[in-house]
Motif scaffolding. Structure first.
Motif, PDB file in Angstrom:
ATOM      1  N   LEU A  74     -69.018  21.702  53.909  1.00  0.00           N
ATOM      2  CA  LEU A  74     -69.513  22.874  53.183  1.00  0.00           C
ATOM      3  C   LEU A  74     -70.424  22.485  52.022  1.00  0.00           C
ATOM      4  N   ALA A  75     -70.146  21.365  51.397  1.00  0.00           N
ATOM      5  CA  ALA A  75     -70.925  20.943  50.237  1.00  0.00           C
ATOM      6  C   ALA A  75     -72.375  20.615  50.597  1.00  0.00           C
ATOM      7  N   LYS A  76     -72.659  20.401  51.864  1.00  0.00           N
ATOM      8  CA  LYS A  76     -74.027  20.119  52.295  1.00  0.00           C
ATOM      9  C   LYS A  76     -74.893  21.368  52.277  1.00  0.00           C
ATOM     10  N   ARG A  77     -74.264  22.509  52.252  1.00  0.00           N
ATOM     11  CA  ARG A  77     -74.992  23.781  52.209  1.00  0.00           C
ATOM     12  C   ARG A  77     -75.252  24.129  50.743  1.00  0.00           C
ATOM     13  N   PRO A  78     -76.489  24.291  50.365  1.00  0.00           N
ATOM     14  CA  PRO A  78     -76.811  24.576  48.957  1.00  0.00           C
ATOM     15  C   PRO A  78     -76.072  25.807  48.434  1.00  0.00           C
ATOM     16  N   GLY A  79     -75.531  25.676  47.230  1.00  0.00           N
ATOM     17  CA  GLY A  79     -74.878  26.788  46.566  1.00  0.00           C
ATOM     18  C   GLY A  79     -73.404  26.960  46.858  1.00  0.00           C
ATOM     19  N   GLU A  80     -72.835  26.171  47.760  1.00  0.00           N
ATOM     20  CA  GLU A  80     -71.409  26.322  48.089  1.00  0.00           C
ATOM     21  C   GLU A  80     -70.510  25.688  47.038  1.00  0.00           C
ATOM     22  N   ARG A 109     -68.537  27.782  44.685  1.00  0.00           N
ATOM     23  CA  ARG A 109     -69.397  28.877  44.230  1.00  0.00           C
ATOM     24  C   ARG A 109     -69.779  29.816  45.364  1.00  0.00           C
ATOM     25  N   GLY A 110     -69.977  29.268  46.557  1.00  0.00           N
ATOM     26  CA  GLY A 110     -70.383  30.087  47.690  1.00  0.00           C
ATOM     27  C   GLY A 110     -69.194  30.795  48.325  1.00  0.00           C
ATOM     28  N   GLN A 111     -69.497  31.809  49.111  1.00  0.00           N
ATOM     29  CA  GLN A 111     -68.449  32.591  49.748  1.00  0.00           C
ATOM     30  C   GLN A 111     -67.638  31.762  50.750  1.00  0.00           C
ATOM     31  N   ALA A 112     -68.292  30.912  51.535  1.00  0.00           N
ATOM     32  CA  ALA A 112     -67.572  30.077  52.505  1.00  0.00           C
ATOM     33  C   ALA A 112     -66.663  29.081  51.787  1.00  0.00           C
TER      34      ALA A 112
END
Length: 152
Positions: A74-80, A109-112
């Motif tokens: 998940l951390a690879k997705r910006p904003g998570e 921080r992100g919803q996922a």
């Protein structure tokens, strides 16, 4: 298991393959939960031949590593996540969440990311607490020398 976590090709998971990532996460957690429930049941009914003293700690450790792998992906997705960039960060965040410490240095921080964190908290309450309680009961009964139940 920890060595495997650091060596697995987790870079192939995450935002580039979301369907595969979510499927593996859900399937892994479901399988571990079912195996934990089996061990808990074995302790409660006193099934002979069960090995909860070995299996429960391994399954608990495996569940921690599954959450760490999910956070890393998940951390690879910006904003998570803020502050989570490495596998060690992901394992650290998993352990901090498990221990309900919440230092605040890594933040979903992100919803996922928030969804997976909430799933981990619920998973900890339900499955890991039941497993730890059963393991404690099993060890206590072995130390005190109570005979195992026959599985009426």
């Amino acid at each position: 298991m920890v060595t495997g976590y650091f060596l697995l090709p987790l870079d192939h998971l995450g935002p580039h393959r979301p369907a595969l990532s979510w499927t593996l996460f859900v399937a892994s957690l479901t399988l571990i939960a079912l195996l934990l429930l089996r061990q808990v049941t074995d302790v409660v009914v006193g099934r002979r031949g069960a090995r909860p003293g070995l299996v429960i700690p391994l399954l608990m450790a495996l569940s921690v590593l599954v959450f760490a792998a999910a956070y890393f992906g998940l951390a690879k997705r910006p904003g998570e996540f803020v502050g989570l960039g490495t596998r060690l960060d992901a394992l650290y965040f998993t352990m901090v969440t498990l221990a309900t410490l919440g230092f605040g240095d890594i933040t979903p921080r992100g919803q996922a990311a928030r969804l997976v964190t909430m799933v981990q908290i619920l998973y900890n309450f339900v499955f890991l607490t039941a497993a730890a309680t059963s393991l404690t009961r099993y060890v206590r009964d072995r130390v005190v020398g109570r005979p195992e139940r026959q599985g009426d």
